[in-house]
Design a protein around this motif. Structure first.
Motif, PDB file in Angstrom:
ATOM      1  N   HIS A 176       0.832  -1.208   0.000  1.00 54.16           N
ATOM      2  CA  HIS A 176       0.000   0.000   0.000  1.00 54.16           C
ATOM      3  C   HIS A 176       0.863   1.253   0.000  1.00 54.16           C
ATOM      4  CE1 HIS A 176      -3.260  -2.728   1.864  1.00 54.16           C
ATOM      5  NE2 HIS A 176      -3.444  -2.611   0.560  1.00 54.16           N
ATOM      6  N   ARG A 177       1.996   1.163  -0.665  1.00 56.72           N
ATOM      7  CA  ARG A 177       2.942   2.279  -0.769  1.00 56.72           C
ATOM      8  C   ARG A 177       3.480   2.310  -2.185  1.00 56.72           C
ATOM      9  NH1 ARG A 177       5.547   6.418  -0.900  1.00 56.72           N
ATOM     10  NH2 ARG A 177       7.708   6.681  -0.279  1.00 56.72           N
ATOM     11  N   ALA A 178       3.485   3.462  -2.806  1.00 54.18           N
ATOM     12  CA  ALA A 178       4.000   3.580  -4.172  1.00 54.18           C
ATOM     13  C   ALA A 178       4.449   5.006  -4.427  1.00 54.18           C
ATOM     14  CB  ALA A 178       2.936   3.187  -5.191  1.00 54.18           C
ATOM     15  N   ALA A 188      -4.588   3.711 -11.161  1.00 50.77           N
ATOM     16  CA  ALA A 188      -5.128   2.353 -11.083  1.00 50.77           C
ATOM     17  C   ALA A 188      -4.822   1.728  -9.731  1.00 50.77           C
ATOM     18  CB  ALA A 188      -4.557   1.502 -12.214  1.00 50.77           C
ATOM     19  N   LYS A 189      -3.624   1.971  -9.230  1.00 46.74           N
ATOM     20  CA  LYS A 189      -3.230   1.402  -7.937  1.00 46.74           C
ATOM     21  C   LYS A 189      -4.078   2.018  -6.812  1.00 46.74           C
ATOM     22  CE  LYS A 189       0.995   0.103  -7.421  1.00 46.74           C
ATOM     23  NZ  LYS A 189       0.860  -1.333  -7.063  1.00 46.74           N
ATOM     24  N   VAL A 190      -4.268   3.331  -6.861  1.00 46.67           N
ATOM     25  CA  VAL A 190      -5.084   3.997  -5.842  1.00 46.67           C
ATOM     26  C   VAL A 190      -6.517   3.491  -5.896  1.00 46.67           C
ATOM     27  CG1 VAL A 190      -6.062   6.217  -5.143  1.00 46.67           C
ATOM     28  CG2 VAL A 190      -3.636   6.049  -5.675  1.00 46.67           C
ATOM     29  N   ALA A 191      -7.046   3.278  -7.103  1.00 45.55           N
ATOM     30  CA  ALA A 191      -8.410   2.744  -7.246  1.00 45.55           C
ATOM     31  C   ALA A 191      -8.501   1.349  -6.633  1.00 45.55           C
ATOM     32  CB  ALA A 191      -8.808   2.707  -8.720  1.00 45.55           C
ATOM     33  N   HIS A 192      -7.459   0.545  -6.823  1.00 47.09           N
ATOM     34  CA  HIS A 192      -7.425  -0.800  -6.233  1.00 47.09           C
ATOM     35  C   HIS A 192      -7.396  -0.720  -4.711  1.00 47.09           C
ATOM     36  CE1 HIS A 192      -6.376  -5.002  -5.651  1.00 47.09           C
ATOM     37  NE2 HIS A 192      -5.336  -4.623  -4.939  1.00 47.09           N
ATOM     38  N   TRP A 193      -6.580   0.176  -4.174  1.00 49.16           N
ATOM     39  CA  TRP A 193      -6.518   0.351  -2.712  1.00 49.16           C
ATOM     40  C   TRP A 193      -7.862   0.809  -2.157  1.00 49.16           C
ATOM     41  CZ3 TRP A 193      -1.492   3.744  -2.912  1.00 49.16           C
ATOM     42  CH2 TRP A 193      -0.393   2.926  -3.171  1.00 49.16           C
ATOM     43  N   SER A 233      -2.882  10.469  -1.958  1.00 48.93           N
ATOM     44  CA  SER A 233      -3.843  10.350  -3.065  1.00 48.93           C
ATOM     45  C   SER A 233      -4.972   9.414  -2.674  1.00 48.93           C
ATOM     46  CB  SER A 233      -3.147   9.832  -4.331  1.00 48.93           C
ATOM     47  OG  SER A 233      -2.381  10.839  -4.950  1.00 48.93           O
ATOM     48  N   LEU A 234      -4.618   8.324  -1.991  1.00 50.20           N
ATOM     49  CA  LEU A 234      -5.650   7.410  -1.524  1.00 50.20           C
ATOM     50  C   LEU A 234      -6.562   8.102  -0.518  1.00 50.20           C
ATOM     51  CD1 LEU A 234      -6.965   4.632  -1.196  1.00 50.20           C
ATOM     52  CD2 LEU A 234      -5.203   4.087   0.504  1.00 50.20           C
ATOM     53  N   VAL A 235      -5.990   8.892   0.370  1.00 46.23           N
ATOM     54  CA  VAL A 235      -6.782   9.589   1.375  1.00 46.23           C
ATOM     55  C   VAL A 235      -7.798  10.514   0.709  1.00 46.23           C
ATOM     56  CG1 VAL A 235      -6.669  11.292   3.238  1.00 46.23           C
ATOM     57  CG2 VAL A 235      -5.026   9.425   3.157  1.00 46.23           C
ATOM     58  N   ILE A 236      -7.369  11.222  -0.325  1.00 49.56           N
ATOM     59  CA  ILE A 236      -8.282  12.145  -1.008  1.00 49.56           C
ATOM     60  C   ILE A 236      -9.378  11.383  -1.745  1.00 49.56           C
ATOM     61  CG2 ILE A 236      -8.466  13.977  -2.714  1.00 49.56           C
ATOM     62  CD1 ILE A 236      -7.056  14.650   0.012  1.00 49.56           C
ATOM     63  N   SER A 267     -19.995   0.608  -0.380  1.00 47.54           N
ATOM     64  CA  SER A 267     -19.376  -0.599  -0.935  1.00 47.54           C
ATOM     65  C   SER A 267     -18.569  -0.305  -2.194  1.00 47.54           C
ATOM     66  CB  SER A 267     -20.447  -1.630  -1.260  1.00 47.54           C
ATOM     67  OG  SER A 267     -21.304  -1.138  -2.288  1.00 47.54           O
ATOM     68  N   LEU A 268     -18.627   0.901  -2.681  1.00 43.20           N
ATOM     69  CA  LEU A 268     -17.986   1.343  -3.925  1.00 43.20           C
ATOM     70  C   LEU A 268     -18.676   0.758  -5.158  1.00 43.20           C
ATOM     71  CD1 LEU A 268     -15.674   3.340  -4.428  1.00 43.20           C
ATOM     72  CD2 LEU A 268     -14.134   1.425  -4.779  1.00 43.20           C
ATOM     73  N   ASP A 269     -19.872   0.209  -4.976  1.00 48.14           N
ATOM     74  CA  ASP A 269     -20.643  -0.212  -6.142  1.00 48.14           C
ATOM     75  C   ASP A 269     -21.059   0.996  -6.971  1.00 48.14           C
ATOM     76  OD1 ASP A 269     -20.446  -2.852  -5.439  1.00 48.14           O
ATOM     77  OD2 ASP A 269     -22.371  -2.907  -4.381  1.00 48.14           O
ATOM     78  N   LEU A 270     -21.125   2.150  -6.303  1.00 44.32           N
ATOM     79  CA  LEU A 270     -21.459   3.398  -6.997  1.00 44.32           C
ATOM     80  C   LEU A 270     -20.333   4.396  -6.763  1.00 44.32           C
ATOM     81  CD1 LEU A 270     -23.446   5.114  -8.640  1.00 44.32           C
ATOM     82  CD2 LEU A 270     -24.477   5.832  -6.469  1.00 44.32           C
ATOM     83  N   PRO A 271     -19.332   4.440  -7.647  1.00 49.22           N
ATOM     84  CA  PRO A 271     -18.267   5.440  -7.503  1.00 49.22           C
ATOM     85  C   PRO A 271     -18.809   6.823  -7.854  1.00 49.22           C
ATOM     86  CG  PRO A 271     -17.615   3.631  -8.976  1.00 49.22           C
ATOM     87  CD  PRO A 271     -19.101   3.556  -8.791  1.00 49.22           C
TER      88      PRO A 271
END
Length: 771
Positions: A176-178, A188-193, A233-236, A267-271
């Motif tokens: 979880h670090r990049a 893409a990585k942030v979306a996966h996280w 970026s993940l936090v935002i 659930s992130l079913d609706l981004p």
């Protein structure tokens, strides 16, 4: 493959692993035990950046053994590295191989030693059998923390410790670090996280009573704050999806809308995304141009972007991932404007294709936060159904006419915006968390990195230099003060939701605006100083500080530009100042004059002005009284300046502009006083006798630093004289020396996971500080 793999050996982070790679492949085959042992070593160093991990994985692939040429290059690299190391560091490298020292490994090491030849290279493994014992014997003992670090950490975590620990578990995974990734990969990585966080149920905490059993938003904001120790970026993205987009439904939607949408959001079913700001109107939300025109025949709203200045800008998630947007627009019905309202507008289908009438663009590469797909949105007469209007405060009745539970349009507007105050609180907490990470890196590095020293040749740690202490420790003290202040703010917000979420929120909004500005400016300044304090190492991306500096810069801008927010705070203070006298008349004026007289007698008399003894200078009552005096004096003079201009028939707007800088200074003084007061009240509740003296020193260093920074004001007011100002400097220096002894323990108490801290310079061994 050969050229590519040998090229990877040039990475300095791989040097400790080179002997182990040789041992692993010495017999031409990588045994399973070797692979397990090597991977164990890699996992024990969670700060390794992704590129170094990738290089090791490339060399440790069982189905791709290195060729003779690659082994020769590996041997040459070990020779070069060992020849440049001090004896102490050679033993360190040998120690890394000690865990593999079974008989077969020893034979492989002996062959390596023969291959390297004598001299400096042979010393690399000369102490293999006794490396660990030798290092333990020769190394000076590591300093013992002067207090219980875990106790301080638990006290800082407070009643949300379990929530924070769950977030820390997520952050403790090195995956979880990049950094340094191309923008598409990073996004893409942030979306996966983010999907991982949603799967763990973190998003459900955002909607108490709907998707969780939480009683308020304390747990959600604490999660947000703790995650801010990691990738920002993940936090935002986390904040936009669950806090802004979902929060708009939670606070502005009806019960039916909440239950229909929020489980899908959690659930992130609706981004989703949050489309408020426009390119022509950022902070001035009341003047947004996007239109939502009511069609009574079809009972639909028509969303339209009438001009380029009305395009929605900087919308996190809009460029790529979001399928629905909360769009703020001017509602028009029956030929009448009803002001700003929020609408749920679908923008993409399930396959990610833009819907008819919706146009989206990418904001492009930014200074930081490039894992967030900020975008732009335009609407060309897009129709949405009646229930798209978030209808908690306003709706269209059965006859097709506009109705609202709040008759006054201005009050309705501010009530709607007031429900979104959680965003500012979250940014304040994230700012403090980012400052903690920077300070943890810089303080730990400064305690291990040595440079110059007395004539006996013993080099001093950077943190022993008073100038270096002055760079970092006052900022560490302020970070502690702000940490407890934003915790109080978070708690107050939770209390409002529990007690009366539709009530008057003006005081809470002012506190949130004040501390958001204070905390985000502090984060920017602190991280910049931490970067510089680490010298060239602070300039390397692997040490996190450059990314942190770039990512937090925008915190001063979003959720309200800081300068604008402080003017709102000042206006709130002026309104309160005016009401003091309107509600109490002559009696209120008399009390105000009496209060000023008491200050003159107790705080501005000659003895108090000149008092310089340490007991007085460290006295919390003195600090808070000074902060209160500055706030009250600036409030009084701002009101007088405004009254003078208004009595001269100056336009109210022009009058405010004339005293704008005065108002900003007033709001900053209010924020300073509020933060210190809440810090003091928090430590008053601390029952640990071992911790209280350290917390007192922290508060004193913060307060004296701010008093010295505002010395011009206090000298001009006669609140203290030049002799006292000099004494403040001396006492600050004394506090720096005292806090230096606990500096590393103080940053360790933040509880930042190693994998999240990430920077190699934060993991230098104080027993062997030379690289």
């Amino acid at each position: 493959m050969t050229t590519q793999r040998t090229k990877l050996l040039e990475d300095p982070e791989l040097r400790p692993f080179l002997p182990l790679l040789w041992v692993a492949w010495s017999d031409g085959d990588l045994e399973q035990d070797d692979l397990v042992a090597l991977r164990s070593r890699v996992e024990a160093m969670p700060w390794l950046r992704p590129a170094a991990r990738h290089a090791l994985e490339t060399w440790l692939a069982p189905d791709a053994p290195p060729s003779q040429r690659e082994m020769r290059t590996l041997l040459d690299t070990i020779h070069k590295v060992s020849a440049t190391l001090s004896p102490e560091r050679r033993r360190d490298l040998a120690g890394l191989g000690a865990e593999l020292a079974d008989e077969g490994t020893r034979r492989a090491l002996a062959e390596l030693e023969d291959a390297l030849g004598g001299g400096a290279a042979s010393e690399l493994f000369a102490h293999l059998a006794t490396a660990e014992a030798s290092r333990t014997r020769e190394a000076p003992p590591k300093p013992t923390a002067p207090f219980d670090v875990s106790a301080l950490g638990a006290w800082l975590d407070g009643d949300v410790k379990m929530v924070r620990d769950q977030a820390r578990t997520f952050l403790a995974d090195p995956e979880h670090r990049a950094y340094g990734l191309p923008v598409p990969e990073y996004r893409a990585k942030v979306a996966h996280w983010l999907a991982d966080l949603a799967a763990r149920g973190f998003g459900q905490r955002a909607y108490p009573g709907i998707t969780s059993d939480e009683k308020d938003l304390n747990a959600f904001i604490a999660t947000f704050e703790t995650l801010a120790m990691g990738d920002l970026s993940l936090v935002i993205r986390f904040g936009v999806q669950f806090g802004l987009f979902g929060g708009s439904i939670f606070f502005l939607g009806t019960e039916a809308q909440r239950h229909k949408w929020l489980s899908q959001v959690a659930s992130l079913d609706l981004p989703g995304c949050f489309a408020m700001s426009e390119v022509g109107h950022g902070s001035d939300v009341q003047s947004l141009e996007t239109r939502a025109t009511w069609d009574v025949v079809s009972r639909t709203f028509v969303l339209h972007t009438p001009a380029e200045s009305a395009r929605k800008d900087w919308v996190g998630g809009a460029a790529q991932h979001a399928r629905m947007a909360t769009v703020f627009a001017q509602l028009e019905a029956d030929g009448e404007g009803h002001g700003i309202h929020a609408f749920l507008v679908p923008i993409r289908d399930a396959q990610g294709k833009l819907l008819e009438g919706v146009r989206a663009g990418d904001s492009g590469h930014k200074m930081g936060l490039n894992g967030v797909d900020n975008g732009r949105l335009w609407f060309d007469h897009v129709r949405v159904p009646e229930h798209a209007l978030l209808g908690r405060f306003a709706w269209m009745n059965a006859e097709g006419h506009y109705e609202s539970a709040i008759a006054n349009p201005k009050k309705r507007f501010f009530t709607m915006l007031g429900t979104l105050v959680g965003g500012r609180i979250s940014v304040a907490t994230a700012s403090v968390a980012a400052a903690k990470v920077g300070l943890a890196i810089a303080v730990r590095y400064a305690s291990a990195r040595r440079q110059f020293g007395p004539e006996d040749g013993v080099e001093m740690p950077l943190l022993d230099y008073p100038a270096h202490q002055r760079r970092l420790l006052p900022r560490l003290a302020t970070t502690y003060v702000l940490s407890l202040a934003v915790a109080r703010l978070r708690s107050n917000f939770g209390q409002r939701i529990r007690d009366d979420e539709a009530g008057d929120t003006r005081e809470l909004e002012a506190s949130a605006a004040a501390l958001k500005a204070l905390a985000s400016w502090h984060a920017v300044e602190t991280l910049r100083e931490c970067r510089q304090a680490c010298g060239g190492q602070g300039y390397l991306l692997v040490n996190r500080l450059p990314d942190l500096c770039a990512d937090v810069e925008v915190f001063t801008t979003f959720e309200g530009d800081n300068t604008v927010l402080l003017q709102l705070v000042a206006k709130s203070l002026l309104t309160g100042f005016k009401k003091r006298f309107e509600s109490t008349g002559v009696a209120g004026i008399a009390r105000h004059l009496l209060s000023k007289a008491r200050v003159a007698v107790t705080e501005k008399n000659l003895l108090a002005v000149r008092r310089t003894d340490p007991e007085h200078l460290r006295d919390r009552a003195f600090h808070l009284a000074a902060f209160k005096y500055r706030e009250e004096r600036l409030l009084e003079t701002a009101a007088a300046r405004l009254r003078k201009r208004l009595e001269a028939n100056r336009d109210a707007h022009a009058a405010m502009l004339a005293v704008q800088e005065h108002l900003v200074a007033l709001a900053r003084a209010h924020a300073d006083r509020l933060a210190l007061q809440w810090f003091d009240e928090s430590i008053a509740d601390c029952s640990d006798a071992q911790l209280v003296p350290w917390l007192d020193r922290i508060g004193a260093l913060h307060a004296l630093t701010r008093l010295r920074e505002e010395a011009a004001f206090f000298l001009a007011e006669g609140y203290f004289d030049a002799q006292k100002e000099h004494a403040l400097r001396k006492e600050t220096t004394a506090l720096l020396g005292e806090l230096r002894q606990g500096a590393v323990a103080l940053v360790d108490a933040f509880g930042i996971p190693d994998a999240c801290l990430a920077a190699p310079i934060a993991f230098m061994d104080p027993a062997h500080p030379r690289w």
